[in-house]
Design a protein around this motif. Structure first.
Motif, PDB file in Angstrom:
ATOM      1  N   LYS A  13       0.712  -1.081  -0.096  1.00  0.00           N
ATOM      2  CA  LYS A  13      -0.024  -0.120   0.145  1.00  0.00           C
ATOM      3  C   LYS A  13       0.891   1.415   0.163  1.00  0.00           C
ATOM      4  CE  LYS A  13      -3.817  -1.723   2.266  1.00  0.00           C
ATOM      5  NZ  LYS A  13      -4.804  -2.125   3.800  1.00  0.00           N
ATOM      6  N   ASP A  16       2.309   2.023  -3.253  1.00  0.00           N
ATOM      7  CA  ASP A  16       1.360   1.955  -4.371  1.00  0.00           C
ATOM      8  C   ASP A  16       1.060   3.472  -4.108  1.00  0.00           C
ATOM      9  OD1 ASP A  16      -1.101   2.205  -6.193  1.00  0.00           O
ATOM     10  OD2 ASP A  16      -2.331   2.093  -4.070  1.00  0.00           O
ATOM     11  N   LEU A  17       1.175   3.806  -2.372  1.00  0.00           N
ATOM     12  CA  LEU A  17       0.316   5.933  -2.375  1.00  0.00           C
ATOM     13  C   LEU A  17       2.042   6.646  -3.288  1.00  0.00           C
ATOM     14  CD1 LEU A  17      -0.608   7.751  -0.815  1.00  0.00           C
ATOM     15  CD2 LEU A  17       0.066   7.259   1.239  1.00  0.00           C
ATOM     16  N   ARG A  20       1.455   6.986  -6.714  1.00  0.00           N
ATOM     17  CA  ARG A  20       0.639   8.209  -6.581  1.00  0.00           C
ATOM     18  C   ARG A  20       0.580   9.646  -7.023  1.00  0.00           C
ATOM     19  NH1 ARG A  20      -2.968   4.384  -4.383  1.00  0.00           N
ATOM     20  NH2 ARG A  20      -3.153   6.388  -2.552  1.00  0.00           N
ATOM     21  N   LEU A  21       1.444   9.370  -4.760  1.00  0.00           N
ATOM     22  CA  LEU A  21       2.344  10.680  -5.293  1.00  0.00           C
ATOM     23  C   LEU A  21       3.129  11.346  -5.552  1.00  0.00           C
ATOM     24  CD1 LEU A  21       2.503  10.754  -0.778  1.00  0.00           C
ATOM     25  CD2 LEU A  21       0.863  12.271  -2.803  1.00  0.00           C
ATOM     26  N   SER A  82      -1.918  15.179   0.519  1.00  0.00           N
ATOM     27  CA  SER A  82      -1.621  13.376   1.049  1.00  0.00           C
ATOM     28  C   SER A  82      -1.771  13.337   2.355  1.00  0.00           C
ATOM     29  CB  SER A  82      -0.273  13.743   1.136  1.00  0.00           C
ATOM     30  OG  SER A  82       0.629  14.439   1.472  1.00  0.00           O
ATOM     31  N   PRO A  84      -4.959  13.547   4.122  1.00  0.00           N
ATOM     32  CA  PRO A  84      -5.889  11.930   4.157  1.00  0.00           C
ATOM     33  C   PRO A  84      -5.160  10.734   4.380  1.00  0.00           C
ATOM     34  CG  PRO A  84      -6.525  14.039   3.098  1.00  0.00           C
ATOM     35  CD  PRO A  84      -5.631  13.992   3.250  1.00  0.00           C
ATOM     36  N   GLU A  85      -4.670  10.645   2.606  1.00  0.00           N
ATOM     37  CA  GLU A  85      -3.920   9.404   2.690  1.00  0.00           C
ATOM     38  C   GLU A  85      -2.890   8.699   3.299  1.00  0.00           C
ATOM     39  OE1 GLU A  85      -3.843   8.157  -1.834  1.00  0.00           O
ATOM     40  OE2 GLU A  85      -4.053  10.478  -2.508  1.00  0.00           O
ATOM     41  N   LEU A  86      -2.057   9.408   3.611  1.00  0.00           N
ATOM     42  CA  LEU A  86      -1.373   9.189   4.408  1.00  0.00           C
ATOM     43  C   LEU A  86      -1.738   8.823   5.159  1.00  0.00           C
ATOM     44  CD1 LEU A  86       1.348  11.677   3.894  1.00  0.00           C
ATOM     45  CD2 LEU A  86       1.744   9.331   3.261  1.00  0.00           C
ATOM     46  N   SER A  87      -2.893   9.255   6.466  1.00  0.00           N
ATOM     47  CA  SER A  87      -3.060   9.357   7.863  1.00  0.00           C
ATOM     48  C   SER A  87      -4.198   7.374   7.318  1.00  0.00           C
ATOM     49  CB  SER A  87      -4.371  10.081   7.346  1.00  0.00           C
ATOM     50  OG  SER A  87      -3.539  11.505   8.030  1.00  0.00           O
ATOM     51  N   ALA A  88      -5.046   7.562   6.390  1.00  0.00           N
ATOM     52  CA  ALA A  88      -5.737   6.300   6.082  1.00  0.00           C
ATOM     53  C   ALA A  88      -4.586   4.888   6.092  1.00  0.00           C
ATOM     54  CB  ALA A  88      -6.540   6.572   4.536  1.00  0.00           C
ATOM     55  N   LEU A  89      -3.553   5.529   5.361  1.00  0.00           N
ATOM     56  CA  LEU A  89      -2.511   4.614   5.159  1.00  0.00           C
ATOM     57  C   LEU A  89      -2.013   3.827   7.325  1.00  0.00           C
ATOM     58  CD1 LEU A  89      -0.758   2.061   3.238  1.00  0.00           C
ATOM     59  CD2 LEU A  89       0.702   4.588   3.177  1.00  0.00           C
TER      60      LEU A  89
END
Length: 131
Positions: A13, A16-17, A20-21, A82, A84-89
């Motif tokens: 994950k 993948d992030l 995308r970044l 970024s 929210p995506e980092l926090s979700a990860l």
């Protein structure tokens, strides 16, 4: 799921992030719109555009602060996108949203300059009168 499998899934994950970044682009301009900067989702500068009118103008010394403003604004946009995506990860809550860059107060360094008018640079005495 076992610990090694969770770790492997988290690494996938994260990779993948990271992809995308790296592909994401965030563009912002300086307050005076003379400079536009584009950064990746990682905050890496990929493009910097300077208006010809600034380069030909009488106040070229204002170019540096405009460059910094544009790059900081673009990096701020990349960061905000970024988080929210980092926090979700990583399973944490994102921090509260920052004030939009367009509403932030820009501090003019000229307002905070130290005055040297009353200092005697030729004297060996310290400011408090000691030698």
């Amino acid at each position: 799921m076992t610990a090694p499998n969770r770790l492997r899934a988290l690494r996938e994950k994260a990779a993948d992030l990271d992809t995308r970044l790296a592909a994401a682009r965030h563009t912002s301009a300086s307050i005076d719109r003379s400079v536009t900067a584009t950064v990746t989702g990682r905050g890496e500068l990929t493009d910097l555009r300077i208006a010809d009118s600034v380069l030909d103008g009488a106040h070229i010394q204002k170019l540096g602060p405009s460059i910094v403003q544009a790059v900081r604004a673009a990096r701020g946009a990349a960061h905000e996108a970024s988080v929210p995506e980092l926090s979700a990860l990583f399973g944490s809550q994102p921090p509260p949203p920052r004030e939009p860059a367009s509403q932030r107060r820009v501090v003019d360094d000229a307002d905070h300059e130290e005055s040297f008018e009353e200092l005697d640079f030729l004297s060996d005495e310290e400011a408090d009168g000691r030698r």
